[in-house]
Design a protein around this motif. Structure first.
Motif, PDB file in Angstrom:
ATOM      1  N   SER A 526      37.613  35.105  42.305  1.00 56.11           N
ATOM      2  CA  SER A 526      37.943  36.080  41.254  1.00 56.11           C
ATOM      3  C   SER A 526      38.668  37.273  41.843  1.00 56.11           C
ATOM      4  O   SER A 526      39.677  37.754  41.297  1.00 56.11           O
ATOM      5  CB  SER A 526      36.664  36.527  40.536  1.00 56.11           C
ATOM      6  OG  SER A 526      36.048  35.439  39.888  1.00 56.11           O
ATOM      7  N   SER A 530      42.706  37.993  41.273  1.00 53.30           N
ATOM      8  CA  SER A 530      43.053  39.292  40.673  1.00 53.30           C
ATOM      9  C   SER A 530      44.120  39.980  41.509  1.00 53.30           C
ATOM     10  O   SER A 530      45.102  40.516  40.994  1.00 53.30           O
ATOM     11  CB  SER A 530      41.808  40.167  40.554  1.00 53.30           C
ATOM     12  OG  SER A 530      42.135  41.442  40.033  1.00 53.30           O
ATOM     13  N   GLY A 535      46.079  41.398  38.754  1.00 52.76           N
ATOM     14  CA  GLY A 535      45.114  41.659  37.689  1.00 52.76           C
ATOM     15  C   GLY A 535      45.283  40.818  36.452  1.00 52.76           C
ATOM     16  O   GLY A 535      44.556  41.007  35.463  1.00 52.76           O
ATOM     17  N   ASN A 538      41.161  37.764  36.214  1.00 53.62           N
ATOM     18  CA  ASN A 538      40.154  38.531  36.939  1.00 53.62           C
ATOM     19  C   ASN A 538      38.868  37.763  37.203  1.00 53.62           C
ATOM     20  O   ASN A 538      38.076  38.176  38.034  1.00 53.62           O
ATOM     21  CB  ASN A 538      39.815  39.809  36.159  1.00 53.62           C
ATOM     22  CG  ASN A 538      40.995  40.755  36.095  1.00 53.62           C
ATOM     23  OD1 ASN A 538      41.627  41.028  37.106  1.00 53.62           O
ATOM     24  ND2 ASN A 538      41.313  41.242  34.895  1.00 53.62           N
ATOM     25  N   GLU A 553      42.977  37.376  29.891  1.00 48.14           N
ATOM     26  CA  GLU A 553      42.873  38.809  29.572  1.00 48.14           C
ATOM     27  C   GLU A 553      42.203  39.035  28.213  1.00 48.14           C
ATOM     28  O   GLU A 553      41.519  40.037  27.997  1.00 48.14           O
ATOM     29  CB  GLU A 553      44.273  39.451  29.563  1.00 48.14           C
ATOM     30  CG  GLU A 553      44.881  39.568  30.957  1.00 48.14           C
ATOM     31  CD  GLU A 553      46.281  40.145  30.931  1.00 48.14           C
ATOM     32  OE1 GLU A 553      46.518  41.080  31.717  1.00 48.14           O
ATOM     33  OE2 GLU A 553      47.105  39.666  30.143  1.00 48.14           O
TER      34      GLU A 553
END
Length: 646
Positions: A526, A530, A535, A538, A553
């Motif tokens: 993770s 990211s 990002g 994530n 997201e």
């Protein structure tokens, strides 16, 4: 742990090269075929040795990198552990074991474990990283991070395997399914019928029934064997007795022969005595026959000497007296002188007659002496013959006595020798009885008849045994087959137990992975995804049903296979790199061999930033044939050590 210096005398195409590496990032630049892969192989082979095994390839590493023109196939690598202990490893690649020196240049090669096949295990002892683990984690090649679009699902599965089991080539579900299939195919279950364990079970039952049927022949065989052994023992005893008697007979025959020799000598002695008596009789006969001649001849010689002397004296005296008287009585001188001449004349005449007579007697005497000499010679010869015969008899007497004494000693010795030879075969009393038998021939014949009869019985038993041999062979084959099948059954049971144990261990390990390692991997993934995607993604999760899933997201979860190929490549590389931390207590170097060849500029920048930030304290070695890495590192103001292979 970091590599400080590499010195190559000759290895493949590289010759007389010296390379210094530093902390942090090291860029090793070289065009294709410049020797980057050869340098990487030198590093690995310096730590673990070079293999002569082809491992399915056309040429082994040893054959591939051995110099063609006879240069020194060797080199040295200097490295430093996290505790700042420095070491130098010098290898002559034609030899199995290297020389390891500490920072004082002392040879410490014997301080490490030596494997008979692989050689000195110094690097494993220091880092606990073997060659396979080194190549599968520390070294990342181009083929490990780039897959085509059609192979994207394979790469996603490898990531899921790595997260779920700790090995990118092992899937828990597939492993369990494979074990179950193998267990069914190679062993079987109670419900299956035509599987190995069921087939062998039926075979064992059938063999047990056949064995019970044939067991009775085994008991019969034991009876035959017992009787056979008894007969063989009896034959053995009888043959020993017979052989003893034959030896005794042989001794007695020799004794008889020797006695015959003695008897011959005694007869010779007896004949000699008879000859002596005959010769003595013959001597007496000769003496008797020639007694008169001998005595007469001896007497005549003695008388002759006496008469001759006496007559001469008398004549001489008489002539002297006459001459004295005629000188006194006769006056005539002529007559006196004439008469005086008669004395010497008579004396001369007498002497002449005497000589003549003596000559005659001498001839007679000579003939007598010749005869006497012949007689004496004959007697002497006969006496000599007597002496020879008497001496011969003395010698014969000594020989006879010696032969008798020697024979007694020899016979006694041979008898004792026979006793000792048969003492452990025949009872002592029986030995004495057999030795003292008067008629050995009869007893030998009697024993031989007994032996022949026993051998006939033995032959009959052997025929009986031969008749049941096929049955016993069948029994032996069945027992052997039964043992083999029971061993197969035992092997199958052990194999089945192994399958069950493997499933238990796999289940336990899988549960442990899910509860300990998997959360750590997913958390690491993770973070990595990211950073790599700035990002965009994530959170990455793993479950038994869907495998690897990614949170978008908007909060929705989608399978990882929905990500782009480039993102999946980066994700897989970052996960492999993160495993470096778990390999060893040492901060192992990370070696990237053309690992970014298919990365675009943005992804390359992201991964280089990630490596620089994530692996502080690790030495990074990047092999490349482009300048992209150097340019990006310069733009990011990240220090690096640049090395060019020409």
């Amino acid at each position: 742990m970091k590599i400080n210096k590499i010195k190559i005398n000759s290895f493949g195409k590289l010759k007389e090269k010296e390379i210094e590496l530093k902390n942090g990032i090291n860029i090793i630049f070289g065009k294709n075929e410049a020797g980057k892969s050869t340098l990487l192989k030198f590093i690995v082979n310096s730590f673990y040795g070079i293999s002569k095994n082809k491992k399915g390839k056309e040429h082994s590493d040893f054959e591939k990198y051995t110099p063609w023109i006879g240069e020194e196939f060797s080199g040295k690598i200097e490295y430093e552990l996290d505790n700042q202990n420095k070491y130098e490893v010098y290898r002559e690649f034609k030899k199995k074991n290297p020389k390891i020196f500490n920072d004082k240049k002392e040879d410490i090669s014997k301080e490490f474990n030596i494997d008979k096949t692989a050689g000195n295990q110094f690097f494993y002892d220091q880092t606990k990283v073997d060659e396979e683990l080194f190549m599968s984690t520390i070294v990342v090649g181009q083929q490990d991070v780039k897959l085509g679009k059609q192979e994207q699902s394979v790469l996603v599965q490898k990531i899921a395997n790595l997260v779920g089991t700790g090995d990118d080539n092992v899937s828990y579900k597939r492993a369990i399914d494979r074990i179950n299939r193998r267990q069914l195919d190679e062993v079987g279950t109670t419900k299956s019928r035509e599987k190995p364990i069921n087939i062998i079970s039926r075979k064992i039952e059938n063999l047990e029934e056949e064995r019970q049927e044939l067991e009775k022949y085994k008991n019969f065989k034991y009876e035959i064997e017992e009787n056979k052994n008894n007969l063989e023992k009896e034959i053995y005893d009888l043959e020993n007795e017979n052989n003893l008697l034959k030896e005794i007979k042989k001794i007695k025959d020799e004794e008889k022969l020797e006695n015959e020799k003695i008897k011959i000598k005694e007869n010779i002695k007896k004949e000699n005595n008879e000859k002596i008596n005959l010769i003595k009789n013959k001597i007496n006969e000769i003496k008797i026959e020639n007694k008169n001649i001998l005595e007469k001849n001896n007497k005549k010689i003695k008388n002759k000497k006496y008469k001759i002397n006496k007559k001469l004296i008398l004549i001489f005296i008489l002539l002297i007296i006459i001459n004295i008287l005629q000188f006194i009585l006769i006056k005539n001188n002529i007559f006196k002188y004439i008469f005086l001449l008669t004395v010497p004349t008579f004396l001369i005449f007498s002497i002449f007659l005497e000589n003549k007579k003596r000559k005659k007697e001498k001839n007679i005497e000579k003939n007598n002496l010749i005869n006497l000499e012949k007689i004496n010679n004959e007697i002497n010869n006969l006496n000599n013959e007597i002496n020879l015969l008497e001496n011969n008899n003395k010698n014969l007497e000594n020989e006879i006595n010696n032969l008798k004494n020697s024979l007694i000693l020899k016979i006694n010795f041979e008898k004792e020798k026979i006793k000792n030879n048969y003492l452990n075969k025949i009872e002592k009393n029986k030995i004495n009885n057999l030795i003292n038998l008067e008629n050995q021939n009869y007893e030998i014949e009697n024993l031989q008849n007994k032996i022949n009869n026993k051998k006939i019985e033995l032959h009959s038993l052997e025929l009986d045994k031969k008749n049941i041999e096929p049955k016993l062979d069948d029994l032996s084959k069945i027992e052997e087959e039964l043992v083999n099948n029971k061993e197969k059954m035992s092997t199958l049971q052990k194999l089945n137990l192994s399958f069950e144990l493997a499933k238990d261990i796999l289940n336990t390990s899988y549960e442990k992975m899910k509860n300990t390692v998997t959360p750590k991997f997913t958390q690491e993934l993770s973070k990595n995804i990211s950073k790599i995607t700035d990002g965009k993604y994530n959170n990455i999760l793993f479950n038994d049903e869907d495998g690897l899933i990614v949170e978008l997201e908007n909060g929705n979860y989608v399978p990882a296979s929905k990500l782009s190929i480039g993102t999946i490549d980066q994700l897989y590389l970052s996960l492999r790199l993160s495993m470096v931390e778990e390999l060893s207590k040492e901060k192992m170097p990370i070696i990237l061999d053309e690992a970014f060849a298919y990365y675009d500029t943005q992804r390359l920048e992201n991964i280089l930033k990630y490596i620089n930030e994530k692996f502080i304290g690790h030495q990074i070695i990047i092999f490349t044939c482009t300048n992209r890495e150097k340019e990006i590192l310069k733009n990011l103001n990240i220090n690096f050590n640049n090395i060019e292979l020409i």
